[in-house]
Design an enzyme around this catalytic site. Structure first.
Site, PDB file in Angstrom:
ATOM      1  N   LYS A  15      25.139 -12.499  64.360  1.00 30.81           N
ATOM      2  CA  LYS A  15      26.582 -12.532  64.929  1.00 30.81           C
ATOM      3  C   LYS A  15      27.341 -11.313  63.441  1.00 30.81           C
ATOM      4  O   LYS A  15      28.256 -10.742  63.934  1.00 30.81           O
ATOM      5  CB  LYS A  15      27.524 -13.535  65.759  1.00 30.81           C
ATOM      6  CG  LYS A  15      26.706 -13.517  66.009  1.00 30.81           C
ATOM      7  CD  LYS A  15      27.274 -15.676  67.131  1.00 30.81           C
ATOM      8  CE  LYS A  15      27.298 -16.361  66.025  1.00 30.81           C
ATOM      9  NZ  LYS A  15      25.996 -17.050  65.789  1.00 30.81           N
ATOM     10  N   ARG A  90      32.546 -21.141  71.181  1.00 33.64           N
ATOM     11  CA  ARG A  90      31.730 -22.715  71.386  1.00 33.64           C
ATOM     12  C   ARG A  90      31.703 -23.958  72.411  1.00 33.64           C
ATOM     13  O   ARG A  90      30.881 -23.481  72.154  1.00 33.64           O
ATOM     14  CB  ARG A  90      31.295 -23.374  69.671  1.00 33.64           C
ATOM     15  CG  ARG A  90      30.781 -22.298  68.394  1.00 33.64           C
ATOM     16  CD  ARG A  90      30.745 -23.019  67.431  1.00 33.64           C
ATOM     17  NE  ARG A  90      30.153 -22.623  66.429  1.00 33.64           N
ATOM     18  CZ  ARG A  90      30.050 -21.919  65.376  1.00 33.64           C
ATOM     19  NH1 ARG A  90      30.720 -21.941  64.792  1.00 33.64           N
ATOM     20  NH2 ARG A  90      29.420 -21.767  64.543  1.00 33.64           N
ATOM     21  N   ARG A 129      19.469 -17.375  53.214  1.00 33.53           N
ATOM     22  CA  ARG A 129      20.569 -16.811  53.326  1.00 33.53           C
ATOM     23  C   ARG A 129      21.673 -16.469  52.579  1.00 33.53           C
ATOM     24  O   ARG A 129      21.577 -17.456  51.750  1.00 33.53           O
ATOM     25  CB  ARG A 129      21.768 -16.464  54.284  1.00 33.53           C
ATOM     26  CG  ARG A 129      23.007 -16.398  54.687  1.00 33.53           C
ATOM     27  CD  ARG A 129      23.640 -16.330  56.023  1.00 33.53           C
ATOM     28  NE  ARG A 129      24.145 -17.425  56.070  1.00 33.53           N
ATOM     29  CZ  ARG A 129      24.746 -18.136  57.909  1.00 33.53           C
ATOM     30  NH1 ARG A 129      24.472 -17.090  58.069  1.00 33.53           N
ATOM     31  NH2 ARG A 129      25.125 -18.875  58.312  1.00 33.53           N
ATOM     32  N   ARG A 162      25.192 -20.896  51.502  1.00 34.94           N
ATOM     33  CA  ARG A 162      26.747 -21.359  51.969  1.00 34.94           C
ATOM     34  C   ARG A 162      26.100 -22.585  51.819  1.00 34.94           C
ATOM     35  O   ARG A 162      25.180 -23.175  52.157  1.00 34.94           O
ATOM     36  CB  ARG A 162      26.209 -20.873  53.577  1.00 34.94           C
ATOM     37  CG  ARG A 162      27.643 -20.581  53.388  1.00 34.94           C
ATOM     38  CD  ARG A 162      27.370 -19.719  55.327  1.00 34.94           C
ATOM     39  NE  ARG A 162      28.113 -20.357  56.578  1.00 34.94           N
ATOM     40  CZ  ARG A 162      28.314 -19.733  57.773  1.00 34.94           C
ATOM     41  NH1 ARG A 162      27.888 -19.031  57.405  1.00 34.94           N
ATOM     42  NH2 ARG A 162      28.241 -21.971  58.556  1.00 34.94           N
ATOM     43  N   ARG A 173      22.688 -27.869  63.886  1.00 37.37           N
ATOM     44  CA  ARG A 173      23.750 -26.498  63.934  1.00 37.37           C
ATOM     45  C   ARG A 173      23.130 -26.055  65.116  1.00 37.37           C
ATOM     46  O   ARG A 173      23.857 -25.246  66.151  1.00 37.37           O
ATOM     47  CB  ARG A 173      24.678 -25.519  62.758  1.00 37.37           C
ATOM     48  CG  ARG A 173      25.196 -25.968  62.312  1.00 37.37           C
ATOM     49  CD  ARG A 173      25.443 -25.611  60.603  1.00 37.37           C
ATOM     50  NE  ARG A 173      25.644 -23.993  60.681  1.00 37.37           N
ATOM     51  CZ  ARG A 173      25.130 -23.117  59.364  1.00 37.37           C
ATOM     52  NH1 ARG A 173      24.396 -23.523  59.223  1.00 37.37           N
ATOM     53  NH2 ARG A 173      25.099 -21.819  60.262  1.00 37.37           N
TER      54      ARG A 173
HETATM   55  P1  AMP Z   1      30.021 -20.583  61.403  1.00 37.18           P
HETATM   56  O1  AMP Z   1      30.465 -19.457  60.353  1.00 37.18           O
HETATM   57  O2  AMP Z   1      30.515 -19.597  62.524  1.00 37.18           O
HETATM   58  O3  AMP Z   1      28.220 -21.052  62.112  1.00 37.18           O
HETATM   59  O4  AMP Z   1      30.770 -21.644  61.395  1.00 37.18           O
HETATM   60  C1  AMP Z   1      30.547 -22.604  60.387  1.00 37.18           C
HETATM   61  C2  AMP Z   1      30.961 -23.831  61.304  1.00 37.18           C
HETATM   62  O5  AMP Z   1      32.731 -24.031  61.601  1.00 37.18           O
HETATM   63  C3  AMP Z   1      30.600 -24.393  62.237  1.00 37.18           C
HETATM   64  O6  AMP Z   1      28.807 -25.322  62.510  1.00 37.18           O
HETATM   65  C4  AMP Z   1      31.793 -25.816  62.739  1.00 37.18           C
HETATM   66  O7  AMP Z   1      31.795 -26.947  61.974  1.00 37.18           O
HETATM   67  C5  AMP Z   1      32.716 -25.309  62.154  1.00 37.18           C
HETATM   68  N1  AMP Z   1      33.362 -23.899  63.026  1.00 37.18           N
HETATM   69  C6  AMP Z   1      33.197 -22.509  63.577  1.00 37.18           C
HETATM   70  N2  AMP Z   1      33.522 -22.029  64.866  1.00 37.18           N
HETATM   71  C7  AMP Z   1      34.307 -23.511  65.142  1.00 37.18           C
HETATM   72  C8  AMP Z   1      33.925 -23.588  67.039  1.00 37.18           C
HETATM   73  N3  AMP Z   1      34.307 -22.799  67.951  1.00 37.18           N
HETATM   74  N4  AMP Z   1      34.579 -24.583  67.141  1.00 37.18           N
HETATM   75  C9  AMP Z   1      33.831 -25.424  66.833  1.00 37.18           C
HETATM   76  N5  AMP Z   1      33.740 -25.546  65.304  1.00 37.18           N
HETATM   77  C10 AMP Z   1      33.301 -24.464  64.512  1.00 37.18           C
END
Ligand code: AMP
Length: 225
Positions: A15, A90, A129, A162, A173
């Site tokens: 994404k 999400r 990554r 990360r 996740r």
């Molecule tokens: P990502 O970079 O999209 O993988 O997001 C990293 C982390 O941010 C996720 O594992 C969640 O802890 C938090 N996070 C990001 N976007 C959301 C969302 N829309 N709802 C809840 N938690 C989020």
């Protein structure tokens, strides 16, 4: 007016990588909620301190916090021209809130893109990554490696892993995705806004497929609104 696009898919489906390219193609900002939260954690803002533990454990931040954050982001001038949203919604309440937020401005989403990829593939991608701490671009040894090993192509910064890409958080996740987020596929399919693209290919091939699918969907969405 540019398109309003949401990206869906399991963590590691691509994404962020594809969102960045789509933003460039359509001249609209990429809004990554994970990225906004990680920046808040690094800067130790009140928001960052509240969400740090959830992020590190690979758990979702509450709908309330996320909806407020996106409402604020959607009120800024740059997204009036359109946006690519990566990482939001999400959950079903978040998806409903996004429709409500846009509806209040007489807008709608043009399209929700679902990037598919097998769990074994995304788990392997996340395990290897690397991310640029400056521009947040991500790299991977399988098809998206930097020109100079360990350094960002954009700004030369040293790439880092990360914190939530460790095996325990990755597992968490992916689980959370299937529990809370996968249902959004049906939400957007049901309202005729879903485009599905096979993300288990090299980034250039995925992008070509995305652009072909989206140019049509975005044009149709524009005519319809
Ligand atoms: P990502 O970079 O999209 O993988 O997001 C990293 C982390 O941010 C996720 O594992 C969640 O802890 C938090 N996070 C990001 N976007 C959301 C969302 N829309 N709802 C809840 N938690 C989020």
């Amino acid at each position: 007016m540019g398109p309003r696009i949401v990206l869906l898919g399991v963590p590691g489906a691509g994404k962020g990588t594809q969102g960045r390219r789509l933003g460039e193609r359509y001249g609209v900002p990429l809004v990554g909620t994970g990225e906004i939260l990680r920046e808040a954690v690094t800067a130790r803002t009140p928001l960052g301190l509240r969400v740090q533990e959830r992020l590190e454990q690979g758990l979702l931040v509450s709908d309330e916090i996320m909806i407020d954050l996106v409402a604020e982001r959607m009120s800024r001038a740059d997204v009036r021209a359109g946006f690519v949203l990566d990482g939001f919604p999400r959950t079903l309440p978040q998806a409903a809130a996004l429709d409500r937020l846009l509806g209040e401005r007489d807008l709608g989403l043009h399209v929700a893109v679902y990037l598919s990829a097998p769990v074994e593939v995304v788990a392997a991608r996340l395990a290897t990554r690397l991310e640029c701490p400056v521009c947040r671009r991500t790299y991977n040894p399988t098809g998206a490696e930097p020109a100079r090993a360990g350094l960002c192509d954009n700004d030369g910064a040293a790439l880092v892993a990360r914190k939530d890409d460790d095996p325990v958080s990755v597992h968490q996740r992916i689980d959370v995705y299937f529990r809370e987020t996968e249902v959004l596929r049906d939400y957007y399919r049901g309202s005729g806004r879903l485009v599905e693209v096979d993300g288990d290919r090299d980034p250039d091939t995925v992008f070509a497929a995305l652009a072909a699918a989206l140019d049509g969907a975005v044009a149709a969405g524009r005519n319809g609104r």
